[in-house]
Design a protein around this motif. Structure first.
Motif, mmCIF file in Angstrom:
data_model
loop_
_atom_site.group_PDB
_atom_site.id
_atom_site.type_symbol
_atom_site.label_atom_id
_atom_site.label_comp_id
_atom_site.label_asym_id
_atom_site.label_seq_id
_atom_site.Cartn_x
_atom_site.Cartn_y
_atom_site.Cartn_z
ATOM 1 N N PRO A 103 0.838 -1.190 0.000
ATOM 2 C CA PRO A 103 0.000 0.000 0.000
ATOM 3 C C PRO A 103 0.884 1.256 0.000
ATOM 4 C CG PRO A 103 0.075 -0.941 2.195
ATOM 5 C CD PRO A 103 0.875 -1.859 1.308
ATOM 6 N N VAL A 104 0.512 2.249 -0.825
ATOM 7 C CA VAL A 104 1.338 3.444 -1.001
ATOM 8 C C VAL A 104 0.492 4.691 -0.793
ATOM 9 C CG1 VAL A 104 2.705 4.785 -2.653
ATOM 10 C CG2 VAL A 104 2.902 2.289 -2.610
ATOM 11 N N ASP A 134 -3.112 4.696 -2.472
ATOM 12 C CA ASP A 134 -4.269 5.103 -1.675
ATOM 13 C C ASP A 134 -4.598 6.581 -1.916
ATOM 14 O OD1 ASP A 134 -6.332 4.643 0.108
ATOM 15 O OD2 ASP A 134 -5.104 5.045 1.880
ATOM 16 N N ALA A 135 -4.812 6.913 -3.189
ATOM 17 C CA ALA A 135 -5.195 8.273 -3.609
ATOM 18 C C ALA A 135 -4.130 9.302 -3.238
ATOM 19 C CB ALA A 135 -6.551 8.662 -3.025
ATOM 20 N N VAL A 156 1.378 -5.629 -10.420
ATOM 21 C CA VAL A 156 -0.020 -5.260 -10.696
ATOM 22 C C VAL A 156 -0.332 -4.027 -9.858
ATOM 23 C CG1 VAL A 156 -0.786 -7.548 -11.354
ATOM 24 C CG2 VAL A 156 -0.805 -6.905 -8.948
ATOM 25 N N PHE A 157 -1.171 -3.140 -10.415
ATOM 26 C CA PHE A 157 -1.320 -1.818 -9.815
ATOM 27 C C PHE A 157 -2.777 -1.365 -9.848
ATOM 28 C CE2 PHE A 157 -1.352 2.861 -10.597
ATOM 29 C CZ PHE A 157 -0.903 3.264 -9.339
ATOM 30 N N LYS A 158 -3.153 -0.674 -8.775
ATOM 31 C CA LYS A 158 -4.482 -0.077 -8.714
ATOM 32 C C LYS A 158 -4.371 1.263 -8.004
ATOM 33 C CE LYS A 158 -9.095 -0.697 -6.701
ATOM 34 N NZ LYS A 158 -9.977 -1.591 -5.928
ATOM 35 N N ARG A 159 -5.080 2.263 -8.527
ATOM 36 C CA ARG A 159 -5.126 3.568 -7.858
ATOM 37 C C ARG A 159 -6.524 3.764 -7.282
ATOM 38 N NH1 ARG A 159 -2.874 6.640 -11.357
ATOM 39 N NH2 ARG A 159 -0.893 6.792 -10.238
ATOM 40 N N ALA A 169 -6.449 -0.056 1.872
ATOM 41 C CA ALA A 169 -5.552 -0.212 0.724
ATOM 42 C C ALA A 169 -4.910 -1.600 0.718
ATOM 43 C CB ALA A 169 -4.475 0.871 0.758
ATOM 44 N N SER A 170 -4.527 -2.101 1.895
ATOM 45 C CA SER A 170 -3.920 -3.438 1.979
ATOM 46 C C SER A 170 -4.920 -4.508 1.578
ATOM 47 C CB SER A 170 -3.407 -3.694 3.401
ATOM 48 O OG SER A 170 -2.378 -2.787 3.739
#
Length: 646
Positions: A103-104, A134-135, A156-159, A169-170
């Motif tokens: 989580p970032v 995390d936005a 793999v990535f998600k925003r 986020a985790s």
């Protein structure tokens, strides 16, 4: 003509009184000056002691830093080693996919770059990196993520559209994970290049593992300076109830994580600890890799630098622990803070006011016994106890006189003086003899040369002794100068045929040494505890047939505790309960002044009886020096990683 003053002195009682007062006044001045000088001397003495303690702390800190620098030079994997691991891992019979969740949020882009690069550098290549932004509002962070998410198909990535905080986020990263195992990685930390290899290496022989964790250290903001290593014990559920000692690097079976529902979004800052606590409620297939595989980034605002930088985490830690204790039906309990921020005490309370039998073997030297019993009577807040004195051959008149005093003492409601007269002296037989005359549900073995410091010592010990999985409960024993004499017993260490030794001997508080603080100042599982002050359920004591008389004077308490472990129980060390113990001050450590033949005989007996069980103590990291128990690093220790399970 007569001197008028002399004439006056000759007949004036008033003048004589004044002269006397003047003399007394001068003496009082002298006395006051002496008292003042004594106070000044005391102040200087305290100042000198303080300086000595500070010097010792700094020397120990420097020694630890030097040891760890050398340890790093030997153990950080070289390019050659990593190349060999890459080849070796291709021949693994079991090569599970490990999904690393990351989580970032507004991460320093340089820290984030190093973090992701540490994953790309892994010598085990069957991994998946699941990143959830995390936005973030920091465009440099976003730009760094965009760069790396397109660089490797394993990423793999998600925003997220809105900031949900780390737990949400985790959990989103877990939803993206397709691996059989899930690894936890913080966005500003550093994963050692051999981390996944060592985890999968464990899985070759232990495919049933549900949780695997390693040792760790911290890394300065510069990204190069490693410090503050934390060499952990093996699976220690009672320690986990006091502090999140698992932290990083940790890998969990994905099916278990999903069955638990992932991270609790209401426990931000304590979400990892909460997950580990819940995992421990469902499995005991927990493995520890005793080497550093993970470095926390230390910078302003990070938990690695200062837990108080995240005050909300402390409140959520208390809630996580409270939830765990409720789920485990551990009541009654009263959670309190430990010695440092982030350390906790579950505070188990006695479920009922059981009678406790305090058994004190003694022979002459009544001044020791008097001091011991005076502190029991004067300080103990728990009142339902009996005192059983086991006299092993006293001859001194003072001792007999003191016994008469005790029998006449109205403050002692239950007192029994029993005589055990066999020769030669046998501590094990004397204690068993006392236990046979006990009428309590719980026994306390207590040396006659101890002094009670902690008023609540009996109820604190009883709260743990009443737990179903606990057998022997020990405490922190101090020398008269308040340095540590006993903080639990570790097996496989010591100078004589390594059998066992006390932990933390002669150590003070070393706040810069996390291992010291956890092992000495935290409630934890221990292989053994000393019978100088030990509480046990009478039923569990006789279940293993008490002390073995074949161990006449030494290692009998270690043997007893090993029997408890073999029977499926745990032994617990309680640092919040403190006593003074004078034994080793007056007669020296067992291997210094006592009969060496007796000691060597007992050591051989223990090595034969317990065979390989004494080789490695699960609660004392194998990177520590084996000839002492003060947490010094043995840079030449066996580097072959042997994961352990409890």
């Amino acid at each position: 003509m007569k001197n008028p003053i002399s004439r006056l002195k000759s007949y004036s009682p008033v003048v004589k009184k004044r002269s006397l007062y003047a003399s007394i006044g001068r003496e009082q001045v002298h006395a006051n000056r002496i008292i003042q000088l004594l106070h000044e001397t005391d102040d200087k003495t305290r100042e000198i002691i303080s300086l000595k303690n500070e010097t010792r702390r700094l020397e120990t800190k420097l020694q630890r830093e030097n040891e760890y620098t050398k340890w790093l030079s030997i153990n950080y994997p070289t390019t050659t080693i990593l190349t060999g691991q890459r080849f070796d891992s291709t021949n693994f019979g079991y090569r599970p996919l490990i999904s690393i969740i990351l989580p970032v949020y507004n991460t320093n882009p340089e820290y984030l770059r190093i973090c992701i690069e540490s994953v790309l550098a892994q010598s085990y290549v069957n991994w998946q990196l699941c990143i959830v932004d995390d936005a973030s509002t920091n465009q440099d962070t976003v730009g760094m993520l965009n760069k790396y998410t397109k660089s490797d198909p394993r990423i793999v990535f998600k925003r997220a559209k809105i900031n949900g905080h780390i737990s949400v986020a985790s959990n989103q990263a877990i939803d993206m994970a397709t691996g059989e195992f899930i690894a936890l990685l913080d966005h500003d930390d550093f994963l050692w290049p051999n981390a996944l290899y060592e985890v999968v290496k464990v899985l070759q022989n232990h495919k049933d593992a549900d949780l695997i964790y390693s040792d760790e250290d911290k890394i300065e903001a510069d990204g190069f300076t490693h410090f503050y290593p934390y060499f952990k014990p093996d699976w220690s559920p009672h320690l986990l109830e006091c502090i999140n000692y698992i932290t990083h690097f940790s890998v969990l079976r994905a099916s278990l994580v999903r069955r638990l529902g992932g991270f609790d979004k209401h426990l931000v800052g304590a979400q990892d600890w909460d997950l580990f606590l819940r995992a421990g409620e469902h499995t005991d297939k927990v493995y520890h890799i005793p080497t550093v595989l993970y470095s926390w980034r230390s910078h302003s605002g990070s938990t690695a630098m200062n837990l108080s930088a995240k005050d909300y985490a402390l409140a959520n830690q208390r809630t996580a622990l409270d939830n765990h204790l409720r789920r485990m039906n551990k009541s009654p309990y009263e959670i309190s803070t430990g010695i440092h921020s982030g350390f906790w005490n579950p505070g188990y309370k006695p479920s009922h006011k059981a009678l406790i039998s305090i058994i004190i073997p003694t022979k002459d030297k009544s001044e020791y016994l008097r001091r011991c019993i005076d502190t029991i009577l004067g300080k103990t807040t728990y009142k339902n106890y009996e005192i059983i004195i086991v006299d092993t051959g006293s001859r001194e008149l003072d001792t007999k006189t003191y016994y008469r005093e005790l029998r006449a003492n109205a403050n002692i409601k239950k007192l029994h003086i029993k005589y055990w007269r066999h020769q030669p002296f046998n501590y094990s037989e004397a204690c068993n003899f006392g236990a046979k005359h006990a009428t309590g549900e719980y026994l306390v073995m207590l040396n006659n040369d101890t002094e009670i410091i902690t008023d609540s010592w009996l109820e604190d010990m009883l709260g743990y002794a009443q737990q179903d999985d606990v057998a022997a409960v020990g405490v922190k024993l101090l020398y008269s100068d308040h340095t540590v004499q006993h903080a639990g017993v570790m097996v496989g260490i010591g100078n004589v045929e390594p059998v066992a030794d006390h932990v933390g001997v002669r150590s003070g508080s070393i706040e810069d040494d996390q291992s010291h603080e956890v092992y000495v100042n935290t409630i934890r599982d221990s292989s053994a505890v000393t019978a100088a002050c030990m509480m046990i359920s009478v039923n569990k004591f006789w279940q293993v047939k008490g002390f073995d008389p074949l161990l006449r004077v030494t290692f009998n308490d270690v043997d007893l505790c090993m029997k408890f472990i073999k029977a499926g129980y745990r032994n617990i060390y309680l640092p919040q309960v403190e006593l003074i113990h004078h034994e080793s001050i007056s007669v020296g450590r067992v291997h210094q002044n006592r009969d060496m033949k007796e000691l060597e005989k007992a050591a051989k007996f223990m090595r034969k009886r317990w065979n390989g069980s004494l080789d490695v103590d699960p609660y004392y990291n194998r990177n520590f020096y084996k000839l002492s128990s003060n947490f010094g690093l043995d840079v030449h220790a066996d580097r072959k990683i042997k994961p352990t399970i409890k």
